[in-house]
Design a protein around this motif. Structure first.
Motif, PDB file in Angstrom:
ATOM      1  N   SER B  86      58.589   0.574  40.567  1.00  0.00           N
ATOM      2  CA  SER B  86      57.619   1.149  41.790  1.00  0.00           C
ATOM      3  C   SER B  86      56.141  -0.126  41.465  1.00  0.00           C
ATOM      4  O   SER B  86      55.569  -0.338  42.025  1.00  0.00           O
ATOM      5  CB  SER B  86      56.685   1.961  41.445  1.00  0.00           C
ATOM      6  OG  SER B  86      57.984   2.955  41.117  1.00  0.00           O
ATOM      7  N   GLY B  87      55.989  -1.125  40.003  1.00  0.00           N
ATOM      8  CA  GLY B  87      55.078  -1.914  39.955  1.00  0.00           C
ATOM      9  C   GLY B  87      55.350  -3.315  41.226  1.00  0.00           C
ATOM     10  O   GLY B  87      54.728  -4.038  41.910  1.00  0.00           O
ATOM     11  N   GLY B 125      54.219  -7.943  39.913  1.00  0.00           N
ATOM     12  CA  GLY B 125      53.282  -6.803  40.137  1.00  0.00           C
ATOM     13  C   GLY B 125      54.499  -5.935  39.018  1.00  0.00           C
ATOM     14  O   GLY B 125      53.933  -5.298  37.914  1.00  0.00           O
ATOM     15  N   ALA B 126      55.901  -5.905  39.060  1.00  0.00           N
ATOM     16  CA  ALA B 126      56.957  -5.613  37.870  1.00  0.00           C
ATOM     17  C   ALA B 126      56.260  -5.863  36.539  1.00  0.00           C
ATOM     18  O   ALA B 126      56.142  -5.199  35.139  1.00  0.00           O
ATOM     19  CB  ALA B 126      57.949  -5.659  37.768  1.00  0.00           C
ATOM     20  N   LEU B 127      56.055  -7.167  36.331  1.00  0.00           N
ATOM     21  CA  LEU B 127      55.643  -7.303  34.875  1.00  0.00           C
ATOM     22  C   LEU B 127      54.045  -7.068  34.156  1.00  0.00           C
ATOM     23  O   LEU B 127      53.740  -6.057  32.711  1.00  0.00           O
ATOM     24  CB  LEU B 127      55.634  -9.110  34.349  1.00  0.00           C
ATOM     25  CG  LEU B 127      56.970  -9.884  34.747  1.00  0.00           C
ATOM     26  CD1 LEU B 127      56.530 -12.036  34.794  1.00  0.00           C
ATOM     27  CD2 LEU B 127      57.816  -9.510  33.285  1.00  0.00           C
ATOM     28  N   LEU B 128      52.942  -6.627  35.649  1.00  0.00           N
ATOM     29  CA  LEU B 128      52.273  -5.882  34.462  1.00  0.00           C
ATOM     30  C   LEU B 128      52.099  -4.601  34.729  1.00  0.00           C
ATOM     31  O   LEU B 128      52.030  -4.330  33.560  1.00  0.00           O
ATOM     32  CB  LEU B 128      50.829  -6.366  36.385  1.00  0.00           C
ATOM     33  CG  LEU B 128      50.720  -7.631  36.421  1.00  0.00           C
ATOM     34  CD1 LEU B 128      49.429  -7.582  37.795  1.00  0.00           C
ATOM     35  CD2 LEU B 128      49.768  -7.357  35.461  1.00  0.00           C
ATOM     36  N   VAL B 129      53.248  -4.236  35.083  1.00  0.00           N
ATOM     37  CA  VAL B 129      53.324  -2.241  34.345  1.00  0.00           C
ATOM     38  C   VAL B 129      53.822  -2.803  33.503  1.00  0.00           C
ATOM     39  O   VAL B 129      53.387  -1.876  32.655  1.00  0.00           O
ATOM     40  CB  VAL B 129      54.172  -1.848  35.856  1.00  0.00           C
ATOM     41  CG1 VAL B 129      54.799  -0.814  35.206  1.00  0.00           C
ATOM     42  CG2 VAL B 129      53.090  -1.173  37.107  1.00  0.00           C
ATOM     43  N   GLY B 150      55.277   6.371  31.972  1.00  0.00           N
ATOM     44  CA  GLY B 150      56.022   5.494  32.730  1.00  0.00           C
ATOM     45  C   GLY B 150      56.253   6.599  34.236  1.00  0.00           C
ATOM     46  O   GLY B 150      56.289   5.567  34.943  1.00  0.00           O
ATOM     47  N   ILE B 151      56.818   7.607  33.803  1.00  0.00           N
ATOM     48  CA  ILE B 151      57.051   8.409  35.220  1.00  0.00           C
ATOM     49  C   ILE B 151      55.780   8.298  35.558  1.00  0.00           C
ATOM     50  O   ILE B 151      55.485   8.199  37.015  1.00  0.00           O
ATOM     51  CB  ILE B 151      57.496   9.401  34.744  1.00  0.00           C
ATOM     52  CG1 ILE B 151      58.471   9.308  34.267  1.00  0.00           C
ATOM     53  CG2 ILE B 151      57.502  10.329  35.946  1.00  0.00           C
ATOM     54  CD1 ILE B 151      59.802  10.417  33.706  1.00  0.00           C
ATOM     55  N   MET B 152      54.602   8.441  35.081  1.00  0.00           N
ATOM     56  CA  MET B 152      53.172   9.097  35.985  1.00  0.00           C
ATOM     57  C   MET B 152      52.795   7.599  36.486  1.00  0.00           C
ATOM     58  O   MET B 152      52.611   7.142  37.933  1.00  0.00           O
ATOM     59  CB  MET B 152      52.029   9.298  34.462  1.00  0.00           C
ATOM     60  CG  MET B 152      51.888  10.621  34.485  1.00  0.00           C
ATOM     61  SD  MET B 152      52.126  12.113  36.151  1.00  0.00           S
ATOM     62  CE  MET B 152      54.133  12.542  35.420  1.00  0.00           C
ATOM     63  N   ILE B 153      52.989   6.238  35.575  1.00  0.00           N
ATOM     64  CA  ILE B 153      52.851   4.901  36.575  1.00  0.00           C
ATOM     65  C   ILE B 153      53.813   5.065  37.675  1.00  0.00           C
ATOM     66  O   ILE B 153      52.473   4.049  38.697  1.00  0.00           O
ATOM     67  CB  ILE B 153      52.546   4.295  35.703  1.00  0.00           C
ATOM     68  CG1 ILE B 153      51.857   3.961  34.164  1.00  0.00           C
ATOM     69  CG2 ILE B 153      53.002   2.866  36.166  1.00  0.00           C
ATOM     70  CD1 ILE B 153      51.659   3.235  33.416  1.00  0.00           C
ATOM     71  N   GLY B 154      55.075   5.258  37.688  1.00  0.00           N
ATOM     72  CA  GLY B 154      55.874   5.314  38.818  1.00  0.00           C
ATOM     73  C   GLY B 154      54.720   5.806  40.249  1.00  0.00           C
ATOM     74  O   GLY B 154      54.877   5.505  40.862  1.00  0.00           O
TER      75      GLY B 154
END
Lengths: 332, 334
Positions: B86-87, B125-129, B150-154
């Motif tokens: 998602s990031g 984006g992925a690395l920041l997440v 993690g799911i919430m960040i998604g």
């Protein structure tokens, strides 16, 4: 070097959110010797698990010391500690594909290299551990296909494969049916006496602990830990003291708890042998009061053949079963 | 292994243009004198990079999925579970929206630089997440809390993507949707060395984690008693799996299902939980499954190529259901 583990003014507890410490017990001073088979007993919430986690180095103490072979337990690395202490928990292992042999093999992991490859000697020890715990016929089964009792024995096999002098078990008998409990205790007893393992297990099953362990550690919130031979602790009245709860009294004669405040019905019980013993248990369970002298509403006599009962001013009646007697009593 | 090579070869043969096996072999061994230069071009510039991308992406996602499932002791975990893909989506959406707003032109008109920009922003984006997750995992005592976070960040990233899309140019939204369908054809010759180096390094690192992964099957407390430094190894696993996910998503888009399904296939096929076997098994099966999906996506009659994401789920889901229904053998008391 017969003193394996030494607790020196050990305080157990945990740090609260607000950095306040919650201490569960007065400082503990105790020793564990090789071959000890100890039951840690206490009501729920007394801190049994915290104590076990602290003496195995998995949880920091609040004060005092835990000494393993005379050295502070925190001076051992995790890897070193895994060769001295093994644990058995009630944690469920959820993987569907783990086989019994794989799990027991993992007991050898502290002794293997980077890839976890088992040598011939390791496999031999795994086989021996499976045999010693009576689980060798389960070796190729998946863990999920086992009963709770079988699973507990497999985790003990894992601890045996780990080959540590000290084995600590947290509530090993929880979730087990009665025969499995007995079987488990016999296994532990054998490991302590025949293989010289030092074993500490926690339980809240008093009868189980009284009849199997060599020593008891009694715990209750805010009371100092009491340690001793089970029978002596019964005689000294410590068991009753540590498990005090309103409505329950510890019957020292029978080594079990009974309800306080029995119903008014007075019964005179006479006779000998097995029939008398179990009739007595039935009467006590129902809460009747046993008296020797007059004032009894009913007189009972137990013999090898059966039971005779006589109500006040009535004829004697004979029966071979306990149930009819209880029926009569309930109608009084 | 042989299956993987066969699939690789089939991937070279089939496509919108059918190329004879003999010709492909000649291209592979670099003897191109007798062949039409158009065919050489197709094989070298399209078919081979695409097949290699499928292999690397499939293997990477499958291994990341295996590590997540073991880490969280949850059969539903997959590479996207910590919000990392998602990031990547958010990164791409932001790039499209911001460039559109500044230049007034849709980003998709920027050509080759556009491709690289999308890859770069997805990776960022992925690395920041991933960094955020690593930071949170240090503060969290409990791995299950981390899973939920993690799911919430998604979800959070997904919601932001929705916002950004709303304010984006129409062409850019279209480009984003296309990217989101996943494709193995985005990695060209110039990018292949970087892509393969990143994936191969992460795969090698994950292979070093087989012993900790095995111990984690017993749960944190048993693993710790067997000498494992649990929190450090959890961190390694998140780092390596997250890095694999970030790389694959950046280059091929958010590809669903392979990461979830392949570890289950491997366990059922080899009937084991031992990561010393599962690790190579998931790498090979992941590569094979990705190649099969790519083959189906380009199958004749579909004119061009179907989105990879549709194919992976379409053939993967029934297969996994079939396998799970058949696994009563686990409970057998021989």
């Amino acid at each position: 070097m017969d003193c394996l583990l030494q607790l020196h003014d050990l305080e157990i507890g945990f740090h609260d959110r607000g950095k306040e410490t919650v201490s569960l017990l007065p400082p503990v001073n105790m020793k564990l010797k090789s071959g000890d088979f100890v039951a840690l007993m206490g009501p729920n919430g007394a801190g049994k698990t915290t104590l076990l986690r602290t003496i195995t180095g998995m949880h920091p103490g609040l004060g005092g010391k835990v000494l393993l072979y005379g050295k502070p337990i925190h001076s051992f690395s995790k890897a070193a500690l895994s060769k001295h202490i093994s644990i058995v928990l009630t944690d469920r292992i959820t993987d569907y594909f783990l086989k019994v042999y794989d799990v027991v093999s993992m007991g050898r992991y502290p002794f293997t290299g980077f890839w976890g490859h088992l040598k011939a000697a390791d496999h031999e020890l795994v086989e021996r551990s499976l045999k010693a715990s009576g689980t060798d016929h389960l070796a190729n089964r998946t863990l999920v296909s086992l009963s709770d009792g079988e699973r507990q024995k497999v985790m003990i096999a894992k601890a045996l494969a780990q080959n540590t002098p000290l084995i600590v078990l947290d509530e090993p008998a929880a979730f087990l049916d009665y025969p499995s409990k007995i079987e488990l205790m016999q296994l532990l007893q054998h490991l302590a006496s025949a293989e010289g393992k030092t074993i500490v297990f926690s339980t809240h099953d008093l009868e189980l602990a009284l009849h199997t362990a060599n020593r008891l550690w009694l715990m209750a919130r805010d009371l100092p830990i009491k340690e001793g031979i089970p029978e002596q602790l019964v005689l000294d009245g410590d068991i009753g003291h540590y498990f005090n709860r309103s409505g329950l009294v510890f019957d020292r004669m029978h080594g079990k708890f009974t309800k306080q405040g029995q119903t008014g019905l007075k019964i005179k019980l006479q006779g000998e042998g097995l029939n008398r013993k179990w009739l007595q248990y039935a009467l006590l369970r129902k809460g009747y009061q046993l008296v020797n002298e007059g004032g009894a509403a009913i007189e009972l006599f137990a013999s090898e053949k059966g039971f005779t009962y006589q109500l006040k001013d009535k004829d004697r009646t004979f029966t071979t079963k306990i149930e009819p007697i209880l029926d009569v009593l309930s109608k009084l | 292994m042989a299956l993987m090579l066969l699939m690789f070869f089939l991937n070279l043969v089939f496509g919108s243009v059918w190329i004879p096996v003999k010709d492909i072999w000649q291209v592979v061994i670099n003897d191109t004198t007798a062949i039409d230069s158009g065919i050489v071009l197709i094989v070298n510039n399209f078919r081979i990079p695409q097949a290699l991308t499928a292999i690397l992406a499939g293997a990477g996602l499958a291994v990341a999925g295996l590590m997540m499932q073991t880490l969280f002791r949850n059969p539903l975990a997959d590479p996207s579970i910590l919000g990392i893909s998602s990031g990547a989506s958010l990164g791409v959406a932001m790039l499209l929206a911001v460039s559109g707003a500044i230049t007034g032109h849709a980003f998709v008109n920027f050509g080759a630089w556009g491709h690289l920009g999308i890859t770069g922003s997805a990776f960022l984006g992925a690395l920041l997440v991933l960094l955020l997750i690593l930071y949170l995992s240090r503060r969290m005592g409990n791995i299950i809390s981390l899973l939920i976070i993690g799911i919430m960040i998604g979800y959070l990233a997904g919601a932001l993507v929705g916002f950004v899309k709303y304010f984006s140019q129409r062409d850019d939204v279209h480009a984003f949707v296309i990217w989101g369908l996943g494709s193995f054809s985005n990695v060209g010759h110039e990018q292949m060395p970087y892509f393969s180096a990143l994936i191969l390094t992460a795969l090698a690192l994950s292979w070093l984690l087989v012993k900790p992964l095995n111990l984690m099957l017993l749960g944190e407390r048993y693993a710790s008693n067997l000498g494992l430094n649990v929190s450090v190894n959890q961190l390694y696993i998140i780092l390596v799996a997250g890095f694999l996910t970030a790389t694959v998503t950046a280059y091929a888009g958010p590809i669903a299902f392979i990461g979830l399904a392949v570890p289950h296939l491997a366990r059922n096929l080899f009937k084991t939980a031992d990561h010393r076997i599962l690790m190579p098994a998931t790498i090979l099966l992941g590569a094979v499954l990705a190649l099969i999906c790519n083959l189906i996506a380009r199958a004749p009659g579909f004119d061009g190529s179907l989105p990879i994401n549709a194919v992976t789920s379409l053939i993967g889901a029934p297969f996994v259901i079939y396998i799970i229904l058949r696994r009563r053998h686990l409970y057998l008391k021989e």
